[in-house]
Design a protein around this motif. Structure first.
Motif, PDB file in Angstrom:
ATOM      1  N   GLY A  57      13.416  85.744 119.894  1.00 17.88           N
ATOM      2  CA  GLY A  57      13.301  86.408 121.511  1.00 17.88           C
ATOM      3  C   GLY A  57      12.222  87.351 121.423  1.00 17.88           C
ATOM      4  N   PHE A  58      11.349  87.919 122.625  1.00 16.48           N
ATOM      5  CA  PHE A  58      10.884  89.349 122.834  1.00 16.48           C
ATOM      6  C   PHE A  58      11.280  89.695 123.652  1.00 16.48           C
ATOM      7  CE2 PHE A  58       6.259  89.353 124.283  1.00 16.48           C
ATOM      8  CZ  PHE A  58       5.893  90.302 123.318  1.00 16.48           C
ATOM      9  N   VAL A  59      11.142  91.533 123.667  1.00 15.66           N
ATOM     10  CA  VAL A  59      11.434  91.720 124.850  1.00 15.66           C
ATOM     11  C   VAL A  59      10.426  93.302 125.400  1.00 15.66           C
ATOM     12  CG1 VAL A  59      13.328  93.183 125.759  1.00 15.66           C
ATOM     13  CG2 VAL A  59      13.880  91.685 124.665  1.00 15.66           C
ATOM     14  N   THR A  60       9.509  92.939 125.820  1.00 16.78           N
ATOM     15  CA  THR A  60       8.467  93.994 126.703  1.00 16.78           C
ATOM     16  C   THR A  60       8.308  93.995 128.064  1.00 16.78           C
ATOM     17  OG1 THR A  60       6.211  94.377 126.153  1.00 16.78           O
ATOM     18  CG2 THR A  60       6.512  92.143 126.752  1.00 16.78           C
ATOM     19  N   ASP A  71      14.441 100.595 127.437  1.00 13.65           N
ATOM     20  CA  ASP A  71      14.054 100.443 126.025  1.00 13.65           C
ATOM     21  C   ASP A  71      14.500 101.234 125.327  1.00 13.65           C
ATOM     22  OD1 ASP A  71      13.155 102.794 127.765  1.00 13.65           O
ATOM     23  OD2 ASP A  71      11.052 102.335 126.735  1.00 13.65           O
ATOM     24  N   LEU A  72      14.444 102.934 125.599  1.00 16.53           N
ATOM     25  CA  LEU A  72      15.602 103.264 124.413  1.00 16.53           C
ATOM     26  C   LEU A  72      16.712 102.764 123.930  1.00 16.53           C
ATOM     27  CD1 LEU A  72      15.864 106.558 126.782  1.00 16.53           C
ATOM     28  CD2 LEU A  72      14.073 105.758 125.130  1.00 16.53           C
ATOM     29  N   GLU A  73      17.818 102.000 124.128  1.00 20.39           N
ATOM     30  CA  GLU A  73      19.032 101.391 123.877  1.00 20.39           C
ATOM     31  C   GLU A  73      18.432 100.516 122.875  1.00 20.39           C
ATOM     32  OE1 GLU A  73      22.834 101.264 123.465  1.00 20.39           O
ATOM     33  OE2 GLU A  73      21.540 102.608 123.890  1.00 20.39           O
ATOM     34  N   LEU A  74      17.415  99.763 123.187  1.00 17.88           N
ATOM     35  CA  LEU A  74      16.708  98.656 122.664  1.00 17.88           C
ATOM     36  C   LEU A  74      16.303  98.786 121.419  1.00 17.88           C
ATOM     37  CD1 LEU A  74      15.113  96.489 125.805  1.00 17.88           C
ATOM     38  CD2 LEU A  74      16.729  95.743 124.030  1.00 17.88           C
ATOM     39  N   SER A  75      15.840 100.456 121.163  1.00 14.05           N
ATOM     40  CA  SER A  75      15.420 100.752 119.908  1.00 14.05           C
ATOM     41  C   SER A  75      16.120 101.209 119.296  1.00 14.05           C
ATOM     42  CB  SER A  75      14.342 102.336 120.400  1.00 14.05           C
ATOM     43  OG  SER A  75      13.029 101.901 121.496  1.00 14.05           O
ATOM     44  N   VAL A  86      15.175  88.779 117.531  1.00 16.55           N
ATOM     45  CA  VAL A  86      14.795  89.639 118.971  1.00 16.55           C
ATOM     46  C   VAL A  86      14.101  90.473 118.928  1.00 16.55           C
ATOM     47  CG1 VAL A  86      15.153  89.940 120.640  1.00 16.55           C
ATOM     48  CG2 VAL A  86      17.191  88.444 119.900  1.00 16.55           C
ATOM     49  N   VAL A  87      12.500  90.229 118.800  1.00 13.50           N
ATOM     50  CA  VAL A  87      11.652  91.277 118.970  1.00 13.50           C
ATOM     51  C   VAL A  87      11.093  92.163 119.859  1.00 13.50           C
ATOM     52  CG1 VAL A  87       8.603  92.016 118.310  1.00 13.50           C
ATOM     53  CG2 VAL A  87       9.853  89.851 116.850  1.00 13.50           C
ATOM     54  N   HIS A  88      11.365  93.082 119.744  1.00 14.60           N
ATOM     55  CA  HIS A  88      10.957  94.826 121.253  1.00 14.60           C
ATOM     56  C   HIS A  88       9.903  94.583 120.935  1.00 14.60           C
ATOM     57  CE1 HIS A  88      11.592  98.576 123.613  1.00 14.60           C
ATOM     58  NE2 HIS A  88      11.919  97.731 123.625  1.00 14.60           N
ATOM     59  N   GLN A  89       9.371  95.609 121.796  1.00 15.52           N
ATOM     60  CA  GLN A  89       7.792  95.532 121.654  1.00 15.52           C
ATOM     61  C   GLN A  89       7.033  96.266 122.847  1.00 15.52           C
ATOM     62  OE1 GLN A  89       5.427  96.433 119.304  1.00 15.52           O
ATOM     63  NE2 GLN A  89       4.694  98.199 120.877  1.00 15.52           N
TER      64      GLN A  89
END
Length: 202
Positions: A57-60, A71-75, A86-89
């Protein structure tokens, strides 16, 4: 993961953790709209794994209302995301994030690929969607992978976000196009008890 299963009753027990809302695989969990969006790529990975697919997975995207806290909750949930591949960038801007999403759909074409596909999620506000329209248009021209898919999150309750998000990825995979979900602030900030179950959708 079965040990993390939680119901409303167990969530009120002394041993319950707030993070259970992301790891429970059956029962009821309390989610805000933003939290449902954090859980969505993990649920997609769970569904893919159950179907025998090796995906990632990739979230940006670029933060802004109504998804200012996404983005804060993903971090905050980086350990869970990493566990499920899952990568969040966050993107430097909306169009660079959309371009990165388009690139994620080409990953499985490389000879050294390690996954069957990448399910990708772009987030932003309405003006950001306008700003990224050229990159999104080119992403649609390139298409999506049959075991990848792209969901564009622009910010109908949290349960709908989970269900429609999974349907959106399936639609993107089947059509080869990017699929959008509009999330108003009243949904992003609202909370409700939702039912989670791997058998909920077929």
């Amino acid at each position: 993961m079965a040990g993390h299963a939680s119901t409303l009753e167990s969530m009120s027990s002394p041993d319950a953790q707030l993070g259970d809302r992301y790891v429970a695989v059956t029962g009821h969990v309390l989610l805000s709209g933003v939290q449902a969006l954090v859980r969505l790529p993990v649920d997609q990975r769970r569904a893919d794994a159950a179907a025998g697919l090796r995906t990632a997975g990739f979230v940006t995207g670029y933060p802004g209302s109504p998804l200012a806290g996404y983005d804060l909750e993903l971090s905050r949930r980086c350990a869970l995301l990493e566990e499920w591949g899952v990568v969040h960038q966050p993107g430097l801007n909306e169009e660079l994030a959309a371009t990165a999403i388009a690139g994620s759909q080409l990953a499985m074409l490389q000879p050294d690929h390690t996954v069957d596909g990448v399910s990708s999620y772009w987030y932003g506000k309405s003006p950001g969607l306008d700003r990224a329209s050229d990159a999104i248009r080119h992403g649609n021209l390139m298409g999506t992978g049959p075991t990848g898919g792209v969901l564009v999150l622009v910010g109908d309750d949290p349960q709908d976000l989970l269900d429609l998000g999974l349907h959106g990825v399936a639609l993107s995979r089947a059509s080869g196009l990017w699929v959008g979900v509009r999330i108003p602030a009243s949904v992003a900030d609202a909370s409700q008890s939702v039912v989670v179950d791997a058998e909920r959708l077929t």
